[in-house]
Enzyme design. Sequence first.
Site, PDB file in Angstrom:
ATOM      1  N   ARG A  60       0.815  -1.224   0.000  1.00  0.00           N
ATOM      2  CA  ARG A  60       0.000   0.000   0.000  1.00  0.00           C
ATOM      3  C   ARG A  60       0.850   1.276   0.000  1.00  0.00           C
ATOM      4  O   ARG A  60       0.447   2.290   0.548  1.00  0.00           O
ATOM      5  CB  ARG A  60      -0.957   0.052   1.206  1.00  0.00           C
ATOM      6  N   ARG A  68      -3.462   6.313   1.034  1.00  0.00           N
ATOM      7  CA  ARG A  68      -4.072   7.465   1.685  1.00  0.00           C
ATOM      8  C   ARG A  68      -3.180   8.195   2.680  1.00  0.00           C
ATOM      9  O   ARG A  68      -3.518   9.289   3.106  1.00  0.00           O
ATOM     10  CB  ARG A  68      -5.372   7.038   2.390  1.00  0.00           C
ATOM     11  N   ARG A  71      -6.846  11.143  -6.023  1.00  0.00           N
ATOM     12  CA  ARG A  71      -8.084  10.395  -5.846  1.00  0.00           C
ATOM     13  C   ARG A  71      -9.291  11.329  -5.891  1.00  0.00           C
ATOM     14  O   ARG A  71     -10.345  10.977  -6.441  1.00  0.00           O
ATOM     15  CB  ARG A  71      -8.047   9.631  -4.525  1.00  0.00           C
ATOM     16  N   ASP A  87      -6.543  -3.086  -7.579  1.00  0.00           N
ATOM     17  CA  ASP A  87      -7.225  -3.694  -6.443  1.00  0.00           C
ATOM     18  C   ASP A  87      -7.340  -5.183  -6.700  1.00  0.00           C
ATOM     19  O   ASP A  87      -7.415  -5.608  -7.857  1.00  0.00           O
ATOM     20  CB  ASP A  87      -8.625  -3.078  -6.280  1.00  0.00           C
ATOM     21  N   TYR A 130     -14.771 -12.625  -0.685  1.00  0.00           N
ATOM     22  CA  TYR A 130     -15.514 -11.423  -1.076  1.00  0.00           C
ATOM     23  C   TYR A 130     -16.691 -11.763  -1.989  1.00  0.00           C
ATOM     24  O   TYR A 130     -17.770 -11.175  -1.893  1.00  0.00           O
ATOM     25  CB  TYR A 130     -14.597 -10.432  -1.793  1.00  0.00           C
TER      26      TYR A 130
END
Length: 358
Positions: free
Chosen positions: A31, A35, A44, A81, A158
């Site tokens: 990552r 963020r 973003r 992703d 998922y």
Amino acid sequence: GYKMRSKLKNDTFLRALLRQPTEYTPVWMMRQAGRYLPEYNQTRGRAGDFLSLCKNPDLATEVTMQPLARFPLDAAILFSDILTIPDAMGLGLYFSTGEGPKFERPLRDEWEIRDLAIPDPNVHLRYVMDAVSQIRKTLNNEVPLIGFAGSPFTLACYMVEGGSSSDFSLVKTMLYQRPDLLHHILDINARAVTSYLNAQIEAGAQAVMIFDSWGGALSHAAYHEFSLPYLEQIVSGLIREHDGATIPNIVFTKGGGLWLESIAAIGCNAVGLDWPIDIGQARARVGDKVALQGNLDPAVLFSNPDAIRTEVGKVLHSYGKGSGHVFNLGHGISQFTKPENAAAMVEAVHELSKPYHE
């Protein structure tokens, strides 16, 4: 042996994955484009949302490059992703603010499972391949580019749960009650991931990583039946050489420390480690078979540069002398990390690791 045709200015990461001598221990962060970087949040914001960012090769390239402009990292990783594959299978991926990924059409009925088809990566996931080739060009052979995918079991979690889950009750009910259905999903996923990763390699990825984020939620027996064989299926189907260069692969099961020997035996080049395991003990168990990647607790980066340096030193000391170690966090960097603390970690790894490679 390892071959490298593209004249990479820094191939330390690839050499470490192949357990060849290096001058220092290479480092990157899971990552690393994310963020915790103000510039990422700005891009973003321009994209509108996370998925639009993934699906726009210009913007995906921009955010992939951001951490490399800040820190002397030894690898770039494709910005994407793990859920792009089930999205391309038609499950309707969306992200609701603060709640993470969700699917509009999770797998609830047997017919939906029987109907699952393997997406053509160069058609249904063209935006990912475009991003890979654009990032690779933009990197200009400074450092290698890592491609990645989710593992078959993690994707199935998922796809069946319809999003994140605290206990995986739906997918585990299927596992114990209708193992045939889960095996069907896993086989389709494994074939999809193999063709997806191979397409990334053909588009320019120089190493690939499989994220088995939820494999550690399984029992010992279930892991060896429902996750590991599918990881092995993928690894055995991966392109090993492209454009005259060896393409190493990394398998990371979060919570997989108990099963290190099993993972190291599937034919992968490197095993990713999360932070609970001691990397020296891991090396003693499997280090003659695979390289190891990890495994600083990401929470260390909430401290200060002196504490970070101490903790980096502990990981390096535990691994010990010689090659075969790629330094990383034991999981992704937290969005609440100060960028200067990430910088302190990278600097400490490069500086403190040199004596271990003499």
